[in-house]
Design a protein around this motif. Structure first.
Motif, PDB file in Angstrom:
ATOM      1  N   ALA B 279       0.827  -1.202   0.000  1.00 23.39           N
ATOM      2  CA  ALA B 279       0.000   0.000   0.000  1.00 23.39           C
ATOM      3  C   ALA B 279       0.862   1.254   0.000  1.00 23.39           C
ATOM      4  N   GLY B 280       1.914   1.230   0.803  1.00 21.42           N
ATOM      5  CA  GLY B 280       2.801   2.388   0.883  1.00 21.42           C
ATOM      6  C   GLY B 280       3.440   2.699  -0.463  1.00 21.42           C
ATOM      7  N   ALA B 281       3.907   1.669  -1.126  1.00 21.67           N
ATOM      8  CA  ALA B 281       4.605   1.879  -2.389  1.00 21.67           C
ATOM      9  C   ALA B 281       3.640   2.333  -3.485  1.00 21.67           C
ATOM     10  N   ILE B 282       2.444   1.742  -3.512  1.00 22.57           N
ATOM     11  CA  ILE B 282       1.479   2.137  -4.545  1.00 22.57           C
ATOM     12  C   ILE B 282       1.058   3.589  -4.325  1.00 22.57           C
ATOM     13  N   THR B 283       0.805   3.938  -3.069  1.00 22.52           N
ATOM     14  CA  THR B 283       0.424   5.316  -2.764  1.00 22.52           C
ATOM     15  C   THR B 283       1.532   6.283  -3.167  1.00 22.52           C
TER      16      THR B 283
END
Ligand SMILES: Nc1ncnc2c1ncn2[C@@H]1O[C@H](COP(=O)(O)OP(=O)(O)OP(=O)(O)O)[C@@H](O)[C@H]1O
Ligand SMILES: [Mg+2]
Lengths: 323, 363
Positions: B279-283
């Protein structure tokens, strides 16, 4: 051959592994014991080069893990946590590992068959039970037909049949000349499989000995006596020069004297005996005794810990020095 | 390592009776190496328990056999000899093995299939619809292939997601420990993942974009009745009363767009390796792609004009739009290729950072 030399690993302030020095020889099953948080899994991760040691060294046949050119053919490891992508079928999971080490694909159905997962080869491990996951992990460890096998709590989650199978498997692997290094919390389980024993507590080495020596040293045998006339029996024993310990439940415990002799003595003095039974302290007790001082995470529900029963820590240390 | 041809004594030509030749592998180790451990290996099967006995000696000889079962030369001699030696061929692993492994990995999870199919549907579907929509108009508001951009702007999100997941799904599931145990050369793992993902993303995106461009071409090319276009650059889209594809438009709208989006995906992979969290990387990647444009939209007033212009110019979306010949900045002749080069540099930097972190950190 696995060799550890002053191996130390810190996570921040926490010392997980503290100057461990020992070696694991081929041809025997070496049990690696310690209470929760002792550092067993950490040691295994350090061996596999997954974590880097803070100090010291851990080598496999003289080399570091990342210097192995055929790692899966060298070491097969079952790691503590399920280390599998839940969405990739068991077959493909093993296939991608085989490919990464140039292992022929025909080995995949072989190991699946070996662990009894052929029927679910195309299923995704997401839906596997604990025991099935464990079997897949073992299949993964055996994939490269490795000369060193390292299992982190392999019987965790297995049914009795599975436990028996793992036990035989480990002994068989060792008999074939492989190095088998297996961690566990269960002394009794280890006493059935392991020939050699390494015990750690709070990251420190507590014992490195053969299982036979450990059992010999630690299985305290005594005879329990129960009688309606404990005072008289004690006097009789005292006169015969036999020390007896009164236990809280009203029975007497006598060490180093055969039950037959005690029975005869009681008969001579016409003392009624309700119980005359030779006892052996379990290895589990011995293990708890050994690691008593180093248990970090214990429940506080039992009134009486192993420490309270036989006064403690010095025992383990003295024993370690004595080896 | 000796080749099979160098050890003829150990095995009679033609394989010999199976009973006589237990396993060349074992025969070799047992005679050649001192047994330094307490328990000698058992005479016959140096194999795990339930394994079927169909092993080297019983196999038909031949080139295939030789290639499949080289003798075990990987065992270090001397102090550490003895032990167990496997009949399975020992291979010196290299990048090729890691690539084969990563290919199996990427094709055997559903997220790959899903992200790529959705990307395809978005790019070709939205692209095709806008082409059909434009066919009715007789004014030319943009270059012929450029409305392929709309679908691709959404489709790139799928590629970004896939790029992130290629790495982070391994951290999320714990698979990374297995991967790095099988291949302790961490740089090799990262390189193999990058190559496989980049090629897959590039091919799929390019195919989708090319299909979209072809739809545009077949629907839109032809004579135009009325020339009602505002921007000078679109003059080139009309030649002799016909709506045509400009110079360089084909390349930008197919290979260019494919490369650009695949690079964005590769950047996402690197960001995933740095953050280790899906989630962190996609965001983060969504922020990188969208924020410059969004911020620029809210920058009003003279004072901010140059900053606003710069934000637009270096917005990742502008790079893509420029490849489709509809740049967002004021300079309408800007080409997308320099921005693609810049993206490649940034991606290379991120990959190097990911490599450094990967080798340094504990798993
Ligand atoms: N990645 C990590 N970061 C911080 N602390 C860690 C990490 N891994 C382990 N530890 C700490 O190191 C200690 C040893 O943990 P480890 O998992 O090796 O124990 P263990 O002997 O395997 O225990 P168990 O029997 O419960 O499996 C624990 O106190 C744990 O909290
Ligand atoms: Mg553990």
């Amino acid at each position: 051959m696995i060799e550890l030399e002053g191996l130390t690993k810190r996570y921040g302030e926490k010392v997980a592994v503290d100057h461990l020095t020992f070696s694991v020889r081929p041809g025997v099953v070496t049990g690696f014991l310690g209470p929760n948080g002792a550092g067993k899994s950490t040691t295994m991760r350090l061996l596999l080069g997954l974590d880097r040691p803070t100090a010291g060294d851990i080598r496999i046949d003289g080399r570091h893990y990342d210097q192995l050119r055929d790692p899966l053919n060298y070491i097969g490891a079952l790691l503590e946590a399920k280390s599998v992508h839940g969405g990739r079928s068991a077959y493909n999971h093993l296939l991608c590992l085989a490919q990464s080490n140039g292992i022929p694909e025909r080995r995949v159905p072989e190991v699946l068959d070996m662990v009894g997962l052929t029927a679910v080869a195309k299923k995704r491990p997401k839906g596997f039970s604990l025991g099935m996951g464990q079997r897949l992990g073992i299949a993964q460890a055996l994939l490269g037909d490795p000369r060193i096998v390292m299992f982190d709590e392999p019987v965790n989650g297995l049914d009795p049949e599975g436990i028996h199978w793992v036990r035989t498997l480990m002994q068989q692997l060792a008999a074939e000349g492989r190095t088998v290094f297996v961690s566990s919390h269960l002394m009794s389980e280890m006493s059935l499989t392991a020939e050699h024993l390494v015990v750690i507590g709070q990251g420190k080495l507590m014992a490195d000995t053969s299982m036979a020596a450990f059992i010999h040293e630690n299985s305290r045998t005594y005879v329990r006596l129960r009688t309606p006339e404990p005072e008289r029996l004690r006097n009789v024993l005292h006169t015969a020069g036999i020390p007896a310990v009164a236990v809280s439940d009203g029975s007497l415990e006598v060490e180093n004297v055969a039950a037959a002799r005690l029975g005869e003595l009681a008969a001579e003095h016409r003392i009624v005996l309700h119980e005359l039974s030779p006892q052996q302290a379990s290895l589990e007790e011995a293990f708890m005794q050994l690691t008593a001082g180093s248990v970090e995470y214990h429940a506080h529900t039992t009134a009486e810990g192993p420490e309270a029963r036989r006064g403690g820590q010095g025992w383990g240390q003295g024993w370690q020095e004595g080896r | 390592m000796t080749t099979p041809h160098q050890q003829p004594q150990a095995q009679p030509p033609g394989g010999g009776p199976a009973a006589e030749a237990p396993s060349t592998a074992q025969a070799a180790t047992q005679t050649a190496q001192p047994l330094s451990y307490t328990k000698p290996p058992q005479q016959a099967p140096a194999q795990p328990p339930a394994q079927p006995p169909a092993q080297p000696p019983t196999q038909p000889p031949g080139a295939d056999h030789a290639a499949q079962y080289p003798p075990p030369g990987g065992a270090p001699a001397g102090a550490y000899g003895g032990g167990y030696s496997s009949p399975i061929p020992i291979t010196r692993t290299h990048l090729g093995h890691a690539i084969a492994s990563e290919w199996t990995k990427i094709r055997s999870v559903r997220s790959t299939m899903w992200t790529l199919s959705i990307m395809f549907v978005l790019v070709v579907g939205i692209g095709g619809l806008s082409a059909v929509g434009r066919a009715g108009e007789d004014n030319i508001s943009m270059p012929m292939l450029s409305s392929g951009l709309f679908g691709l702007m959404l489709g790139q999100i799928c590629i970004i997601t896939l790029g992130v997941l290629v790495v982070t799904s391994e951290y999320g599931t714990g698979m990374i420990r297995t991967t790095l145990t099988a291949c302790p050369q961490r740089g090799r793992v990262l390189l193999a993942k990058s190559l496989i993902f980049f090629l897959l993303a590039f091919v799929m995106t390019t195919v989708a974009c090319t299909l979209t461009a072809l739809i545009h071409h077949s629907v839109l090319s032809g004579p135009v009745d009325r020339l009602d276009y505002g921007y000078t650059s679109y003059e080139e889209s009309v030649k002799a009363g016909e709506f045509v594809v400009q110079d360089g438009e084909w390349l930008g709208a197919t290979v260019g767009a494919g490369l650009y989006v695949a690079l964005l995906g590769l950047l996402s992979l690197a960001v995933g390796a740095l953050l280790r969290h899906s989630a962190g990387a996609i965001t983060t990647m969504m922020g990188v792609v969208l924020m410059p444009l969004v911020i620029a939209l809210f920058m009003v007033g003279e004072a901010m004009e140059t900053l606003r212009e710069k934000m637009l110019e270096f917005s990742p979306l502008n790079g893509l739009a420029s490849l489709y010949l509809i740049p967002m900045q004021d300079d309408q002749d800007a080409s997308g290729w320099p921005l693609l080069g810049l993206l490649a540099l940034v991606t290379a930097g991120a990959l190097m950072a990911a490599y450094a972190m990967l080798t340094k950190r504990d798993v």
